[in-house]
Design an enzyme around this catalytic site. Structure first.
Site: not given
Length: 313
Positions: A23, A76, A106, A205
């Site tokens: 972001a 996304q 998130c 990740n």
């Protein structure tokens, strides 16, 4: 790490080293830059499904695709209402995108407290409904999530199986719990548990800042690939390092990034954004603190460019 293509539905990636959605950072120019350095797949910044549904101009600005970008177009999205998520996938704004990634990881309070992002890990039936609704759009769908909300609610394998059952074509597992945000060690075992529970591709990740990190993440988890997040902010050429592709001229790449950002997003945005990015790229360099101070005092992209010409990467 062993490089390979990843099959996501009917899509095939260039390789298995991806740029994670970030972001505020993974705009169209930065995505192209990373792809040109060797990233096999890149994602837009996190986009609000509700913003797409209601035609928010600010939301749609996040969907810009840079001229000459040759990769799979992946967006996304985030939200908590299944029908709105499906309609966002079917919207004209997302028509150019071949892959939709659903954010269920998130950790930020603003998103979490609204029942979105990682909050969906506490409601598997709702998460399942969202995925199945998004699949009705006919697009390839992937899901990004964490191993759990905290150490007492580790559900990586269970959540992975739910995603696969709901129709997800790929999952990305961030190896930390929601409460850790981006701190602490990555839990390789829980990423491996997710990998061993499904047949769809699993991307690992967390904590990749160099080739050795990527190698270790693949070795310890058995994943099908890795995503690079914050590591790409400090070094977009990390993709060339990991994949072994010939690296383009770094200085030329940053100069091109500045020019394209100015051209596509305007002078004001480009000045502020490139001050931050060049500061990231200087991490670890001698006298970088003084250069960063000068950068933050720049008021035009011409001033930023004049400082850039004195640097080396």
């Amino acid at each position: 790490m062993r490089l390979k293509t990843v099959k996501i539905g009917n899509l095939h990636t260039k390789n298995n080293v991806f740029l994670a959605p970030l972001a505020g950072y993974t705009n169209s120019v930065f995505r192209k830059m990373c792809f040109d350095f060797g990233a096999g797949l890149t994602f837009t910044e996190m986009v609000s499904a509700k913003g797409l549904y209601y035609g928010s101009e600010k939301t749609e600005e996040l969907l810009d695709v840079a001229e000459g970008y040759a990769g799979i177009k992946a967006c996304q999205i985030f939200g908590k209402e299944p029908e709105i998520m499906r309609r966002a996938c079917e919207s004209e704004a997302l028509a150019p995108f071949e892959l939709i990634d659903i954010n269920m990881g998130c950790p930020m309070p603003k998103i979490y407290k609204n029942g979105e992002g990682s909050a969906l890990m506490a409601d598997l039936p709702l998460a399942e409904k969202i995925i199945s609704e998004c699949k009705k759009s006919g697009k390839a769908v992937s899901v990004k999530f964490r191993i759990g909300l905290d150490e007492n609610s580790i559900i990586s394998a269970e959540f992975a199986k739910m995603c696969e059952g709901a129709g997800a074509d790929m999952i990305t597992v961030h190896g930390r719990t929601r409460d850790k945000i981006y701190a602490g060690e990555v839990d390789f075992a829980q990423i491996a548990a997710a990998k061993n529970s499904v047949k769809i591709p699993v991307i690992a990740n967390g904590g990749v800042f160099c080739k050795e990190d990527a190698d270790k993440l693949m070795r310890e988890t058995g994943a099908d690939g890795v995503t690079v997040a914050r590591g790409a902010l400090y070094s977009p050429w990390i993709f060339a390092e990991i994949t072994g592709e010939p690296a383009a001229d770094k200085m030329q790449a940053v100069q091109t990034q500045l020019e394209l950002t100015r051209r596509r997003m305007g002078e004001k945005f480009a000045c502020v954004f490139m001050r931050k990015m060049i500061s990231f790229y200087l991490k670890g360099q001698k006298n970088s603190a003084a250069v960063r101070l000068k950068l933050m005092q720049c008021r035009t992209t011409e001033e930023v460019e004049s400082i850039l010409r004195t640097l080396s990467f």
